[in-house]
Each structure stands twice: as C-alpha cells, then as structure tokens.
Scaffold this active site. Structure first.
Site, PDB file in Angstrom:
ATOM      1  N   PRO A  63       0.830  -1.213   0.000  1.00  0.00           N
ATOM      2  CA  PRO A  63       0.000   0.000   0.000  1.00  0.00           C
ATOM      3  C   PRO A  63       0.858   1.255   0.000  1.00  0.00           C
ATOM      4  O   PRO A  63       1.873   1.327   0.713  1.00  0.00           O
ATOM      5  CB  PRO A  63      -0.804  -0.127   1.293  1.00  0.00           C
ATOM      6  CG  PRO A  63      -0.855  -1.587   1.574  1.00  0.00           C
ATOM      7  CD  PRO A  63       0.461  -2.127   1.089  1.00  0.00           C
ATOM      8  N   CYS A  64       0.431   2.247  -0.788  1.00  0.00           N
ATOM      9  CA  CYS A  64       1.228   3.471  -0.926  1.00  0.00           C
ATOM     10  C   CYS A  64       0.624   4.658  -0.183  1.00  0.00           C
ATOM     11  O   CYS A  64       1.203   5.737  -0.183  1.00  0.00           O
ATOM     12  CB  CYS A  64       1.378   3.838  -2.404  1.00  0.00           C
ATOM     13  SG  CYS A  64      -0.181   4.349  -3.186  1.00  0.00           S
TER      14      CYS A  64
END
Length: 379
Positions: free
Chosen positions: A81-82
C-alpha cells in the site's frame, strides 16, 4: 517458451496481473488482506490460490512461504500500500503501512525466487522506516537486505505514459534478478504517448445523473436518456456517474483543463456563498491533449484531484459558454486509462465505489506487461 511461476503480494484485485498469462507468467499464488478484494481476485483468476490474510501475521506469512516453495515460485511481484507515502495522502511520519515492505522482504528471502518486481510511489525513495533500532530510508533497507543475492535495475523511476498507457502515473519500481541468473532486467524503450483524446475522445458524451432525482436531471439535461442509451451500447460500464447539481453546475462553467475554483461566478462555495478552500487540482477538468492525470482511489468524486472529464464547449440557449460531460470518468473510461482489458470480468456483486477504489490503487496493467516482456523475452 519458459513460463514463470509467480506469487503476488498485496495483490489487490489483480490489476497488475491482467496480461501476465498472455506473456508467459502464471500467477499461481496470491495474498491479499481484505476479504472483498480477495473474492474479486478469485473471480477473475479462479486458477490462482488466494491466501486471504494479514502478511504481518506469522502464521499467514508462513503459509504463503510454504505454498510458494511447494509451487516452485520463481517470480514475486509485491505492491505494498502506498497511502502512507502518496502525494494524495497525509504522509504521516512512520505510517505503519510503510513498514509492510519488511514483510515482503522476509517472504522474498525465504522463497528465494529468481526474479522480483517491487512497486510503489516515487515518495518511497525518500521515506524512512524503523528497522530494529535504526531509522533508514526504504531503498537503503531493501538493498541492505537483498543486494547480497540480487542485482538491481539502474534506473527505478518510471512513468506509465511512456509505455502506451494514457495516464501519467509515476512509479518507483525495483527490478531484481538473482545473481545466479544471466539476465539484465531494465525498463524497455519508451513508447509514443497516448493522449486522453486518442484514448476516450471517440466515446459518446454523457450527462451526469443528478442526486436531486431524474426529474431535475431531465430538466437540466433533456438529452440525458438518449445519451445514456448510446453509452450503454458501447459498454455496460459506460453509464452516467451520479453527482449533486451544485457541483455539476460549477463544472458546466469550467473549461477543459481548468479548475472550477478559478471561475468568476460558478465556483465551489458553501451554502452562505463562502468560497470552498481547495487545492488547485480539486474540481479540475482533465486535458484532451495529454495523458490522463494519475487516477486516485477517490476518482468518483468531482472535488477530488483532477478526475473530471475534459468536456467540450457548447453554447446554451442564452448564448453562455458551457462545457459538456460535467462528471467524473465512467468505469469504462477508467478501464481505458488504466490499460485494463475492456472485457475485464468485473464481478456483478462489486459496487461502483468499490470498483473505483481498487482501480485507483492499482498499477497500470500495460506498464507491468511491457516491463515483464523484457524479462520473459530473455528466458
């Protein structure tokens, strides 16, 4: 042809994998923490073993490693996840999501695949995480852990627009080759840019469905139904998004490529007329003559970052200059700008909001395809 046997970590709904099988990569195993995403993934890739669970849990991670070794996995793609690093997020220091890369590294070290693709936002290059008693940059951590066994690509920043994807979307991608493999894995030659006009300019115009109801919609947009039918004739996913009248009105007076916050009269405002404080890319129409701006998970909301259709100028009965398509991109248009297959088998149970969110968090399929072809063609 030699086929790779792959594992997808942080798999989302499998956007990165859309063309993998076509080019010789079989994703045999995947891991995703969210149940609905795992279910979506299994709907599209029923032949893949999906381990739904939290990779930070030792039992889940052990299960992933055990299955990967049994399946003789020789390629891993990991897309953590960014949101903790993204320009569109809050970017809190030491966001727990930024630490997830360490669990992917643990799997990589234990499975020992020949090839690895690690993808994230460019901000990853300057983001720090805690490792034991130390605080280190993520790239430094990755290389400290893996460079003894893997060769890294020289340049890691890549733009999706350079590989036939009609979207800007800059990414940081590490390409790893195990040192016993006689392969050089770098990004391919750049391709011609595809503008938004070339990508979606031929699609039928659509008027939005107003939240105030169909009566109000037809009052403002007499051609609504005719346009809707033309859109559905193209695809069941090219249907009118729903918006409030006040936001639609602001966008009707907003020229292509401009933000409504700069309108002299019809600008985003509160009930008392006070201007809404917004980023210059909020309430912004996209441009026809360039690729789409980066699609975010909040792409269904007019007030979000640069996600409104470019529109076309027309004159009202009163001679005012207005712009058509005062709406966000349809799901069909999102499929195009994310370079997903237009017949992508989206499950019927998935809500519009859910579909938009998972697409906005994905890595463009064609970008992954072009990068993987460089590897596969050498095997």
């Amino acid at each position: 042809m030699t086929r790779l046997r792959g594992l997808s970590l942080f798999a989302n709904v499998g956007i990165a994998e859309a063309y993998m099988k076509d080019i010789g990569v079989d994703i045999l195993l995947a891991n995703e923490i969210e149940v609905d995403r795992a279910k979506f993934y299994q709907h599209i890739y029923p032949e893949t073993e999906m381990i739904c669970g939290d990779i930070t849990n030792n039992n889940v991670r052990n299960q992933i490693v055990k299955s990967a070794i049994e399946k003789r996995i020789d390629f891993i793609i990991a897309t953590p996840p960014c949101q903790g690093m993204s320009e569109a997020g809050k970017r809190l220091e030491f966001d727990p999501r930024n630490q997830l890369i360490s669990y992917a590294i643990d799997v990589i070290e234990r499975v020992n695949p020949k090839f690895v693709l690690l993808e994230n936002v460019p901000k990853q290059l300057t983001t720090k995480i805690r490792f034991g008693e130390e605080i280190v940059l993520i790239p430094e951590y990755i290389k400290n852990e893996l460079s003894y066994n893997y060769k890294f690509n020289e340049n890691t920043l890549v733009m999706a627009k350079d590989y036939g994807v009609p979207q800007l979307r800059e990414r940081n991608i590490f390409l790893l080759v195990r040192r016993d493999q006689n392969v050089v894995w770098e990004f391919p030659e750049k391709q011609k840019e595809v503008t938004l006009k070339e990508a979606i300019g031929m699609l039928p115009s659509l008027d939005p469905l107003l939240r105030e109801g169909i009566k109000k919609t037809l009052e403002v947009f007499p051609e609504y139904e005719r346009k809707r039918e033309k859109g559905l004739a193209i695809s069941k996913w090219h249907y009118p998004p729903t918006h409030s009248w006040k936001q639609v009105e602001w966008m009707m007076y907003t020229p292509t490529g401009k933000s409504a916050i700069y309108n002299e009269k019809y600008y985003p405002q509160k009930e008392d007329g006070t201007p809404v404080k917004a980023h210059h890319n909020n309430y912004r129409r996209l441009k026809w003559d360039m690729p789409c701006r980066t699609i975010t998970q909040n792409n269904g909301v007019i007030s979000s970052l640069a996600c409104v259709h470019p529109g076309r100028k027309y004159l009202s009965k009163n001679g005012e200059e207005l712009y058509s398509d005062a709406r966000v991109l349809t799901i069909y248009e999102l499929l195009i700008v994310m370079s997903l297959p237009l017949d992508w088998n989206i499950p019927a149970w998935a809500s519009e909001g859910f579909i938009r969110k998972v697409i906005g968090e994905g890595i463009p399929s064609k970008l992954v395809k072009e990068i993987m072809k460089v590897l596969v063609n050498q095997l």
